[in-house]
Design a protein around this motif. Sequence first.
Motif, PDB file in Angstrom:
ATOM      1  N   ASP A 218       0.864  -1.183   0.000  1.00  0.00           N
ATOM      2  CA  ASP A 218       0.000   0.000   0.000  1.00  0.00           C
ATOM      3  C   ASP A 218       0.901   1.234   0.000  1.00  0.00           C
ATOM      4  O   ASP A 218       2.031   1.169   0.491  1.00  0.00           O
ATOM      5  CB  ASP A 218      -0.863  -0.007   1.277  1.00  0.00           C
ATOM      6  CG  ASP A 218      -2.011   1.009   1.221  1.00  0.00           C
ATOM      7  OD1 ASP A 218      -2.297   1.537   0.129  1.00  0.00           O
ATOM      8  OD2 ASP A 218      -2.623   1.267   2.275  1.00  0.00           O
ATOM      9  N   CYS A 219       0.427   2.347  -0.571  1.00  0.00           N
ATOM     10  CA  CYS A 219       1.185   3.603  -0.511  1.00  0.00           C
ATOM     11  C   CYS A 219       0.184   4.719  -0.282  1.00  0.00           C
ATOM     12  O   CYS A 219      -0.968   4.614  -0.705  1.00  0.00           O
ATOM     13  CB  CYS A 219       1.965   3.839  -1.802  1.00  0.00           C
ATOM     14  SG  CYS A 219       2.960   5.369  -1.779  1.00  0.00           S
ATOM     15  N   ASP A 220       0.609   5.794   0.382  1.00  0.00           N
ATOM     16  CA  ASP A 220      -0.334   6.867   0.686  1.00  0.00           C
ATOM     17  C   ASP A 220      -0.368   7.965  -0.383  1.00  0.00           C
ATOM     18  O   ASP A 220      -0.964   9.012  -0.175  1.00  0.00           O
ATOM     19  CB  ASP A 220      -0.034   7.472   2.075  1.00  0.00           C
ATOM     20  CG  ASP A 220       1.307   8.194   2.112  1.00  0.00           C
ATOM     21  OD1 ASP A 220       2.017   8.222   1.081  1.00  0.00           O
ATOM     22  OD2 ASP A 220       1.661   8.731   3.181  1.00  0.00           O
ATOM     23  N   CYS A 221       0.254   7.725  -1.551  1.00  0.00           N
ATOM     24  CA  CYS A 221       0.304   8.784  -2.570  1.00  0.00           C
ATOM     25  C   CYS A 221      -0.921   8.737  -3.482  1.00  0.00           C
ATOM     26  O   CYS A 221      -1.681   7.767  -3.492  1.00  0.00           O
ATOM     27  CB  CYS A 221       1.587   8.674  -3.393  1.00  0.00           C
ATOM     28  SG  CYS A 221       1.546   7.360  -4.637  1.00  0.00           S
ATOM     29  N   GLY A 222      -1.094   9.793  -4.262  1.00  0.00           N
ATOM     30  CA  GLY A 222      -2.237   9.895  -5.169  1.00  0.00           C
ATOM     31  C   GLY A 222      -2.192   8.880  -6.302  1.00  0.00           C
ATOM     32  O   GLY A 222      -3.219   8.351  -6.719  1.00  0.00           O
ATOM     33  N   ARG A 223      -1.004   8.631  -6.796  1.00  0.00           N
ATOM     34  CA  ARG A 223      -0.865   7.665  -7.901  1.00  0.00           C
ATOM     35  C   ARG A 223      -1.399   6.299  -7.452  1.00  0.00           C
ATOM     36  O   ARG A 223      -2.165   5.662  -8.169  1.00  0.00           O
ATOM     37  CB  ARG A 223       0.611   7.570  -8.303  1.00  0.00           C
ATOM     38  CG  ARG A 223       0.892   6.626  -9.460  1.00  0.00           C
ATOM     39  CD  ARG A 223       0.644   7.263 -10.792  1.00  0.00           C
ATOM     40  NE  ARG A 223       1.283   6.536 -11.883  1.00  0.00           N
ATOM     41  CZ  ARG A 223       0.958   6.688 -13.157  1.00  0.00           C
ATOM     42  NH1 ARG A 223      -0.005   7.540 -13.498  1.00  0.00           N
ATOM     43  NH2 ARG A 223       1.589   6.031 -14.093  1.00  0.00           N
ATOM     44  N   HIS A 224      -0.978   5.844  -6.291  1.00  0.00           N
ATOM     45  CA  HIS A 224      -1.462   4.549  -5.820  1.00  0.00           C
ATOM     46  C   HIS A 224      -2.976   4.607  -5.590  1.00  0.00           C
ATOM     47  O   HIS A 224      -3.716   3.707  -5.965  1.00  0.00           O
ATOM     48  CB  HIS A 224      -0.749   4.126  -4.532  1.00  0.00           C
ATOM     49  CG  HIS A 224      -1.187   2.768  -4.059  1.00  0.00           C
ATOM     50  ND1 HIS A 224      -0.826   1.613  -4.703  1.00  0.00           N
ATOM     51  CD2 HIS A 224      -2.005   2.394  -3.040  1.00  0.00           C
ATOM     52  CE1 HIS A 224      -1.387   0.572  -4.091  1.00  0.00           C
ATOM     53  NE2 HIS A 224      -2.107   1.023  -3.084  1.00  0.00           N
ATOM     54  N   THR A 225      -3.432   5.706  -4.972  1.00  0.00           N
ATOM     55  CA  THR A 225      -4.843   5.830  -4.617  1.00  0.00           C
ATOM     56  C   THR A 225      -5.744   5.821  -5.854  1.00  0.00           C
ATOM     57  O   THR A 225      -6.741   5.108  -5.881  1.00  0.00           O
ATOM     58  CB  THR A 225      -5.077   7.129  -3.823  1.00  0.00           C
ATOM     59  OG1 THR A 225      -4.254   7.085  -2.662  1.00  0.00           O
ATOM     60  CG2 THR A 225      -6.529   7.283  -3.410  1.00  0.00           C
TER      61      THR A 225
ATOM     62  N   ALA B  48       2.199  -0.244  -9.995  1.00  0.00           N
ATOM     63  CA  ALA B  48       2.700   0.378  -8.760  1.00  0.00           C
ATOM     64  C   ALA B  48       3.278   1.767  -9.015  1.00  0.00           C
ATOM     65  O   ALA B  48       3.840   2.039 -10.084  1.00  0.00           O
ATOM     66  CB  ALA B  48       3.771  -0.512  -8.133  1.00  0.00           C
ATOM     67  N   CYS B  49       3.159   2.631  -7.999  1.00  0.00           N
ATOM     68  CA  CYS B  49       3.712   3.982  -8.065  1.00  0.00           C
ATOM     69  C   CYS B  49       5.234   3.939  -7.880  1.00  0.00           C
ATOM     70  O   CYS B  49       5.797   2.912  -7.509  1.00  0.00           O
ATOM     71  CB  CYS B  49       3.087   4.835  -6.972  1.00  0.00           C
ATOM     72  SG  CYS B  49       3.532   4.238  -5.320  1.00  0.00           S
ATOM     73  N   LYS B  50       5.875   5.090  -8.095  1.00  0.00           N
ATOM     74  CA  LYS B  50       7.349   5.142  -8.012  1.00  0.00           C
ATOM     75  C   LYS B  50       7.857   4.826  -6.598  1.00  0.00           C
ATOM     76  O   LYS B  50       8.954   4.291  -6.447  1.00  0.00           O
ATOM     77  CB  LYS B  50       7.846   6.519  -8.466  1.00  0.00           C
ATOM     78  CG  LYS B  50       7.252   7.696  -7.693  1.00  0.00           C
ATOM     79  CD  LYS B  50       7.580   9.029  -8.379  1.00  0.00           C
ATOM     80  CE  LYS B  50       6.861  10.174  -7.675  1.00  0.00           C
ATOM     81  NZ  LYS B  50       7.038  11.456  -8.371  1.00  0.00           N
ATOM     82  N   HIS B  51       7.055   5.144  -5.573  1.00  0.00           N
ATOM     83  CA  HIS B  51       7.515   4.873  -4.198  1.00  0.00           C
ATOM     84  C   HIS B  51       7.552   3.366  -3.934  1.00  0.00           C
ATOM     85  O   HIS B  51       8.506   2.836  -3.391  1.00  0.00           O
ATOM     86  CB  HIS B  51       6.596   5.562  -3.181  1.00  0.00           C
ATOM     87  CG  HIS B  51       6.254   6.969  -3.579  1.00  0.00           C
ATOM     88  ND1 HIS B  51       5.014   7.314  -4.070  1.00  0.00           N
ATOM     89  CD2 HIS B  51       7.005   8.087  -3.620  1.00  0.00           C
ATOM     90  CE1 HIS B  51       5.006   8.599  -4.386  1.00  0.00           C
ATOM     91  NE2 HIS B  51       6.205   9.101  -4.121  1.00  0.00           N
ATOM     92  N   VAL B  52       6.468   2.706  -4.359  1.00  0.00           N
ATOM     93  CA  VAL B  52       6.402   1.249  -4.175  1.00  0.00           C
ATOM     94  C   VAL B  52       7.501   0.570  -4.995  1.00  0.00           C
ATOM     95  O   VAL B  52       8.162  -0.358  -4.520  1.00  0.00           O
ATOM     96  CB  VAL B  52       5.003   0.712  -4.578  1.00  0.00           C
ATOM     97  CG1 VAL B  52       5.015  -0.807  -4.714  1.00  0.00           C
ATOM     98  CG2 VAL B  52       3.957   1.145  -3.549  1.00  0.00           C
TER      99      VAL B  52
HETATM  100 ZN   LIG Z   1       3.248   6.056  -3.954  1.00  0.00          ZN
END
Ligand SMILES: [Zn+2]
Length: 373
Positions: A185-192, A225-229
């Motif tokens: 899970d990630c708290d960013c907008g891309r993931h959301t 997945a987003c860049k953070h994940v």
């Molecule tokens: Zn993210």
Amino acid sequence: MAAKKGERHPLVVPASKVSAEARKRFEADRKQRIDDQAKILSADDMAGLYDPKRGLFTTLGGDFRPVTMDDLLAFRAAVHDTQRLHGQRKGNVPVPGAAGGILAKQVINLSAPVDRQLASKQIHTVIPVSNRGGVVQLVTNASAKSNVSRHTVMVQFLDYDKVLADGNTALEAARRMVAGKLRFDCDCGRHTFWYRYIASIGNFNYGRPEDGFPRIRNPKLMGIACKHVIRVMATINAGATFNLFAKRMIETGRRTLSNKQTPVTVAEQQAFIEQLTKERAKAKRGTVIRSTEESKALRQAQPSYQRQQAARKASATDRAALRAANAKLRTQKADKVNKPASPMQHTALMEAMKAQGYTAKQIARVMSAVAEE
Ligand SMILES: [Zn+2]
């Protein structure tokens, strides 16, 4: 970037602070999502309850236009494709009790190239800040343009309980846990807005599920997945540094037998960053994150790889020539090449068979067959 000796990296903060902040953001997201319900194309809508009078829009096909019944069919087809890819559906039938989770390497391989590039260019720092059993909370830096200073990525290692219990050293257990399946899970907008839905239907979502189809942002369900994940998965996948952290998770788990939250101290976080920086400095191909396909293409473009291939081809040609010459000898000079075995060879064969435990009867049978040739 690495901090100077004795200086703390700006992303290193007490776990309690990060956890409180992350909890607040995940909760705010959930509230927002509930408030947005009227704009959501929900699982019920997808199941056939959608009322076109609601006038929801999509970007499927490139234009911004109202959702049609055909769109719903296309959305459902995309959902089924994603579920098949992740073993949640076989043909047209959902697989009951299908295992969930995904490998770190798979997340990288299935990610959109644009997300991998952003992860490579913008996201450099990953720090685990706490764990609760097999669930790890990590922070990454945010990009320079972001309005927050860090993002929280949650990773649940599905094999934690299993490797904790079975008889292996903590390091070996950690390695197996890290190589196993996980949820994230990630708290960013891309993931959301792009990916939480995919993670939910693919059965590798950690945190709140999402049943709202991403009809505007991602109607074809591309990427994963987003860049953070992605940066977190690359760190997990890179080995040494993360393995040491995972080893501590296992050691603590075996010692306390508790799933209480275990914070990573500020000093430990700093040590993790320094070790990661060292590991990256040693990495042969830098810190660019590549899918397996991309790595293979890069390897094949290397002069050393091409030399190796040329050598292999040359020796294959040699071997073929040798085989042809032998075949020729065997047919043209049959009496010389196919000589009967000498008595010495017979004795050696018998000894070898005895040593391997053949019975006298078996040996005799083989010997008579050899003699007849
Ligand atoms: Zn993210």
